[in-house]
Design an enzyme around this catalytic site. Sequence first.
Site, PDB file in Angstrom:
ATOM      1  N   ARG A 236       0.852  -1.190   0.000  1.00 44.93           N
ATOM      2  CA  ARG A 236       0.000   0.000   0.000  1.00 44.93           C
ATOM      3  C   ARG A 236       0.890   1.243   0.000  1.00 44.93           C
ATOM      4  NH1 ARG A 236      -3.679  -2.366  -1.559  1.00 44.93           N
ATOM      5  NH2 ARG A 236      -5.724  -2.719  -0.635  1.00 44.93           N
ATOM      6  N   HIS A 284      -1.009   0.697  -9.571  1.00 47.24           N
ATOM      7  CA  HIS A 284      -1.725  -0.177  -8.631  1.00 47.24           C
ATOM      8  C   HIS A 284      -2.441  -1.309  -9.397  1.00 47.24           C
ATOM      9  CE1 HIS A 284      -3.898  -0.479  -4.490  1.00 47.24           C
ATOM     10  NE2 HIS A 284      -3.836  -1.657  -5.080  1.00 47.24           N
TER      11      HIS A 284
HETATM   12  P1  NDP Z   1      -2.006 -11.435   4.700  1.00 47.81           P
HETATM   13  O1  NDP Z   1      -2.875 -10.888   5.778  1.00 47.81           O
HETATM   14  O2  NDP Z   1      -2.201 -12.843   4.265  1.00 47.81           O
HETATM   15  O3  NDP Z   1      -0.470 -11.295   5.139  1.00 47.81           O
HETATM   16  C1  NDP Z   1       0.032 -10.158   5.783  1.00 47.81           C
HETATM   17  C2  NDP Z   1       1.457 -10.448   6.222  1.00 47.81           C
HETATM   18  O4  NDP Z   1       2.011  -9.260   6.804  1.00 47.81           O
HETATM   19  C3  NDP Z   1       1.538 -11.537   7.297  1.00 47.81           C
HETATM   20  O5  NDP Z   1       2.665 -12.355   7.099  1.00 47.81           O
HETATM   21  C4  NDP Z   1       1.713 -10.722   8.588  1.00 47.81           C
HETATM   22  O6  NDP Z   1       2.397 -11.386   9.625  1.00 47.81           O
HETATM   23  C5  NDP Z   1       2.550  -9.569   8.063  1.00 47.81           C
HETATM   24  N1  NDP Z   1       2.453  -8.424   8.974  1.00 47.81           N
HETATM   25  C6  NDP Z   1       1.358  -7.690   9.286  1.00 47.81           C
HETATM   26  N2  NDP Z   1       1.670  -6.732  10.185  1.00 47.81           N
HETATM   27  C7  NDP Z   1       2.989  -6.882  10.439  1.00 47.81           C
HETATM   28  C8  NDP Z   1       3.905  -6.204  11.286  1.00 47.81           C
HETATM   29  N3  NDP Z   1       3.528  -5.194  12.089  1.00 47.81           N
HETATM   30  N4  NDP Z   1       5.195  -6.622  11.306  1.00 47.81           N
HETATM   31  C9  NDP Z   1       5.597  -7.663  10.533  1.00 47.81           C
HETATM   32  N5  NDP Z   1       4.783  -8.353   9.698  1.00 47.81           N
HETATM   33  C10 NDP Z   1       3.496  -7.956   9.655  1.00 47.81           C
HETATM   34  O7  NDP Z   1      -2.138 -10.431   3.476  1.00 47.81           O
HETATM   35  P2  NDP Z   1      -1.916 -10.736   1.922  1.00 47.81           P
HETATM   36  O8  NDP Z   1      -0.615 -11.416   1.758  1.00 47.81           O
HETATM   37  O9  NDP Z   1      -3.116 -11.368   1.333  1.00 47.81           O
HETATM   38  O10 NDP Z   1      -1.871  -9.239   1.339  1.00 47.81           O
HETATM   39  C11 NDP Z   1      -0.897  -8.301   1.785  1.00 47.81           C
HETATM   40  C12 NDP Z   1      -1.240  -6.899   1.278  1.00 47.81           C
HETATM   41  O11 NDP Z   1      -0.988  -6.806  -0.119  1.00 47.81           O
HETATM   42  C13 NDP Z   1      -2.712  -6.474   1.398  1.00 47.81           C
HETATM   43  O12 NDP Z   1      -3.009  -6.061   2.717  1.00 47.81           O
HETATM   44  C14 NDP Z   1      -2.794  -5.333   0.407  1.00 47.81           C
HETATM   45  O13 NDP Z   1      -2.491  -4.106   1.037  1.00 47.81           O
HETATM   46  C15 NDP Z   1      -1.696  -5.653  -0.610  1.00 47.81           C
HETATM   47  N6  NDP Z   1      -2.266  -5.958  -1.933  1.00 47.81           N
HETATM   48  C16 NDP Z   1      -1.886  -5.184  -3.002  1.00 47.81           C
HETATM   49  C17 NDP Z   1      -2.362  -5.455  -4.255  1.00 47.81           C
HETATM   50  C18 NDP Z   1      -1.904  -4.680  -5.432  1.00 47.81           C
HETATM   51  O14 NDP Z   1      -2.437  -4.862  -6.541  1.00 47.81           O
HETATM   52  N7  NDP Z   1      -0.884  -3.823  -5.302  1.00 47.81           N
HETATM   53  C19 NDP Z   1      -3.306  -6.546  -4.496  1.00 47.81           C
HETATM   54  C20 NDP Z   1      -3.625  -7.303  -3.313  1.00 47.81           C
HETATM   55  C21 NDP Z   1      -3.112  -7.015  -2.085  1.00 47.81           C
HETATM   56  P3  NDP Z   1       1.808 -12.749  10.292  1.00 47.81           P
HETATM   57  O15 NDP Z   1       1.962 -13.806   9.209  1.00 47.81           O
HETATM   58  O16 NDP Z   1       2.698 -12.972  11.440  1.00 47.81           O
HETATM   59  O17 NDP Z   1       0.372 -12.460  10.625  1.00 47.81           O
HETATM   60  C1  OXD Z   2      -5.922  -4.815  -3.166  1.00 43.73           C
HETATM   61  C2  OXD Z   2      -6.532  -5.679  -4.153  1.00 43.73           C
HETATM   62  O1  OXD Z   2      -6.116  -5.026  -1.965  1.00 43.73           O
HETATM   63  O2  OXD Z   2      -6.527  -5.318  -5.341  1.00 43.73           O
HETATM   64  O3  OXD Z   2      -5.202  -3.888  -3.582  1.00 43.73           O
HETATM   65  O4  OXD Z   2      -6.981  -6.768  -3.794  1.00 43.73           O
END
Ligand code: NDP
Ligand code: OXD
Length: 321
Positions: A236, A284
């Site tokens: 993000r 994005h």
């Molecule tokens: P998940 O919830 O599956 O994974 C999030 C990961 O981040 C987990 O491993 C979590 O740790 C880690 N995390 C969260 N907070 C912290 C912290 N404070 N310190 C260290 N690690 C942390 O999310 P997804 O993998 O499905 O998606 C990740 C992000 O990707 C979404 O939230 C979104 O913002 C972004 N995204 C962007 C897209 C784009 O087109 N650019 C499309 C889709 C998503 P733990 O495993 O320990 O819980």
């Molecule tokens: C996002 C998505 O979270 O496209 O950015 O899923």
Amino acid sequence: MSKGALALLISGGTENWAPERWRERFRRGCPGRRVALLPDDRVDPAEVRYAAVWKPPPGRLAAFPHLQAIFNLGAGVDAVLGDPSLPAVPLVRVADDDLTRRMTEYVTLHVLMHHRQQRYLDEAQRQAFWAPKLQWAADAVRVGIMGLGVLGRDAAEVLARIGFRVAGWSRRAKVIPGIECFAGEAGLAPFLARTDILVCLLPLTEETRGILDQRTFSLLARDGVLGGPVIVNAGRGGLQVERDILAALDDGTLAAATLDVFETEPLPMESPLWSHPRVTVTPHNAADTDPDAISTYVARQIARHEGGLPLENVVDRHTGY
Ligand code: NDP
Ligand code: OXD
């Protein structure tokens, strides 16, 4: 008995994400259920049991007194959780193989682009200049992935398969074969110190906001083959401090950056990121998901809920993801 209504609160995106297209999809996917696209369609708020949303205006969901679940049409829920009046019902996010594979393609493409010096080769071609450079092997490059969730783990495993030395950083400790895992605040500095290409796939939360800043960049490895650390952010825009990225590129703390997300989207025309010679900008679209797959997923979640099964991929309101 009539089925409770599904309200759609969707800010438009590309043609395929147009709110009217979503209404058609949900009407097809949820036969016998009233599907109302707001604010255009009229619906009695008391009839609404479910809401499917993408960046809904703050305060709108609080108008439904009998809401049972909210379905976010993307993986990241930061825009929804920013609403202080969000009803205390389960919030479900998208976790879907199609989305995961697209993100892994994006991360692999950009890690390979930096590793194989593709920006240099593009420029050489423009100048009709035949000048191959020394090319190292993938195992000379240390990739570090911030976030080892659904997306981060898949990307890490594919990059490791290609031959990169891959590590990941998450909140809770993990064991993933072939990936060096670091966790928590204490794990951050050693994770950064062994990283040449830093990929960010974190959610935007109170803890992660602004994490891609000068301090983080200054802790990255400085002895890698790329001539300086590189960042790839597809999480993000709020995770990055754009002022610090530009300063770090200009003073040599960073060698290059690939950015899919921005503090303000669309990226304003006047942003220096557009034309910076060592920045790659994408709009994005790292993982534009197939909307048909998402509407099918939401319909399946509603069917599970009404069949007495638990909803999947429910967001933890406490951690914010
Ligand atoms: P998940 O919830 O599956 O994974 C999030 C990961 O981040 C987990 O491993 C979590 O740790 C880690 N995390 C969260 N907070 C912290 C912290 N404070 N310190 C260290 N690690 C942390 O999310 P997804 O993998 O499905 O998606 C990740 C992000 O990707 C979404 O939230 C979104 O913002 C972004 N995204 C962007 C897209 C784009 O087109 N650019 C499309 C889709 C998503 P733990 O495993 O320990 O819980
Ligand atoms: C996002 C998505 O979270 O496209 O950015 O899923």
